[in-house]
Design a protein around this motif. Structure first.
Motif, mmCIF file in Angstrom:
data_model
loop_
_atom_site.group_PDB
_atom_site.id
_atom_site.type_symbol
_atom_site.label_atom_id
_atom_site.label_comp_id
_atom_site.label_asym_id
_atom_site.label_seq_id
_atom_site.Cartn_x
_atom_site.Cartn_y
_atom_site.Cartn_z
ATOM 1 N N UNK A 16 9.877 -4.200 -0.921
ATOM 2 C CA UNK A 16 9.324 -3.032 -0.217
ATOM 3 C C UNK A 16 8.027 -3.319 0.519
ATOM 4 N N UNK A 17 7.211 -4.256 -0.013
ATOM 5 C CA UNK A 17 5.949 -4.590 0.632
ATOM 6 C C UNK A 17 6.101 -5.240 1.987
ATOM 7 N N UNK A 18 7.334 -5.614 2.350
ATOM 8 C CA UNK A 18 7.578 -6.148 3.691
ATOM 9 C C UNK A 18 7.643 -5.048 4.744
ATOM 10 N N UNK A 19 7.646 -3.780 4.309
ATOM 11 C CA UNK A 19 7.816 -2.667 5.240
ATOM 12 C C UNK A 19 6.725 -1.598 5.124
ATOM 13 N N UNK A 20 6.134 -1.466 3.939
ATOM 14 C CA UNK A 20 5.029 -0.530 3.727
ATOM 15 C C UNK A 20 4.048 -1.175 2.761
ATOM 16 N N UNK A 21 2.749 -1.032 3.054
ATOM 17 C CA UNK A 21 1.762 -1.618 2.168
ATOM 18 C C UNK A 21 0.449 -0.851 2.269
ATOM 19 N N UNK A 22 -0.255 -0.795 1.162
ATOM 20 C CA UNK A 22 -1.562 -0.165 1.082
ATOM 21 C C UNK A 22 -2.609 -1.236 0.808
ATOM 22 N N UNK A 23 -3.700 -1.208 1.543
ATOM 23 C CA UNK A 23 -4.806 -2.118 1.239
ATOM 24 C C UNK A 23 -6.088 -1.310 1.072
ATOM 25 N N UNK A 24 -6.969 -1.816 0.225
ATOM 26 C CA UNK A 24 -8.306 -1.270 0.041
ATOM 27 C C UNK A 24 -9.305 -2.276 0.578
ATOM 28 N N UNK A 25 -10.378 -1.793 1.189
ATOM 29 C CA UNK A 25 -11.384 -2.722 1.702
ATOM 30 C C UNK A 25 -12.763 -2.069 1.706
ATOM 31 N N UNK A 26 -13.774 -2.924 1.684
ATOM 32 C CA UNK A 26 -15.162 -2.485 1.776
ATOM 33 C C UNK A 26 -15.612 -2.574 3.231
ATOM 34 N N UNK A 27 -16.302 -1.549 3.702
ATOM 35 C CA UNK A 27 -16.805 -1.570 5.067
ATOM 36 C C UNK A 27 -17.926 -2.578 5.247
#
Length: 276
Positions: A16-27
């Motif tokens: 599934x990660x090949x089509x939808x993915x969530x990432x978190x990041x610091x500005x």
């Protein structure tokens, strides 16, 4: 057969990660590239996590820097130094505080849709463009409104079960149509807390089919000469699910069967005034 994973049928989408993915990041308040998405996204939805800033939504058909704000009725606007490119494994940002502030942490939801198509090929619309991912049941469609009801090709192999739309040039609500409402005479408002609203001119009282979705004469989906965007979704066994359920008021809640472990859950009370 024994009840075990080896005796279950293979999912339609194994990764599934090949089509939808969530990432978190610091500005960082500086130019940067975000990687780890796993694909080149066609739609990127960004939100600062600790602060009450608006959501920022970008997509390939509208182009870089052009943002919509799903919690607002505002028209599309160009946000300098925001999302500057859609990359092979993520996206790049400038220093705009709404997407990259050194004091903030952010979440970005990413959808893949790499097949370009013309919405006019299947529909009666004259002008439009789109990108689709038929395997994952997702497409982004840009089209120009005309005088009169019309149909628009969605680029998918099945009928969308949910469509999120926006008039890009005018301050107006975000109509959300879905099979799970009373009918396609009704719609929800992505930018508001209201329950389902009845208006036969939004989706022309017609649900999508395997080729097109329909719009009526309402300006929120079909203002003459004005560009609109539509995000289309349908369920894929083992990957995504558009559905509904009845609440039970119990402390342990109600069980909602999806057929997989969700990584993203998007919900609205359709009977009452409640937030998304």
């Amino acid at each position: 057969l024994a009840l075990c994973t080896s005796n279950l049928s293979d999912p339609e989408i194994k990764l599934p990660g090949d089509h939808f993915n969530t990432i978190l990041y610091d500005g960082t308040s500086g130019v940067r590239s975000l990687t780890g998405v796993g694909f080149s996204p066609a739609a990127v939805w960004i939100k600062s996590r600790p602060y009450a800033d608006s959501h920022q939504l970008f997509d390939v058909p509208r182009g870089v820097l052009e943002r919509l704000q799903p919690d607002s009725t505002l028209a599309e606007s160009s946000l300098a130094a925001s999302l500057t490119s859609f990359d092979s494994d993520g996206f790049s940002l400038g220093g705009a505080g709404q997407v990259n502030n050194s004091s903030y942490t952010f979440v970005a939801w990413n959808w893949k849709a790499g097949t370009a198509f013309d919405p006019a090929t299947a529909g009666t619309v004259t002008t439009g463009s789109g990108v689709s991912n038929a395997d994952a049941g997702f497409s982004v469609v840009k089209y120009t409104g005309e005088s009169g009801a019309m149909t628009i090709g969605h680029g998918l192999s099945e009928a969308p079960q949910m469509i999120i739309g926006k008039n890009m040039d005018t301050a107006s609500v975000w109509p959300v149509g879905t099979d799970e409402l009373t009918s396609w005479v009704y719609y929800l408002k992505l930018d508001a807390t209201s329950s389902e609203t009845s208006d036969s001119t939004v989706w022309n009282s017609t649900g999508p089919d395997a080729s097109v979705f329909s719009i009526g004469t309402n300006d929120i989906t079909n203002e003459d000469g004005v560009e609109n965007i539509a995000y289309c979704f349908h369920s894929i066994e083992g990957y995504s699910k558009v559905g509904s359920y009845e609440g039970n008021g119990n402390a342990d809640g109600t069980f909602i069967y999806t057929g997989f472990r969700p990584s993203y859950f998007f919900i609205k009370n359709i009977d009452a005034v409640e937030g998304w």
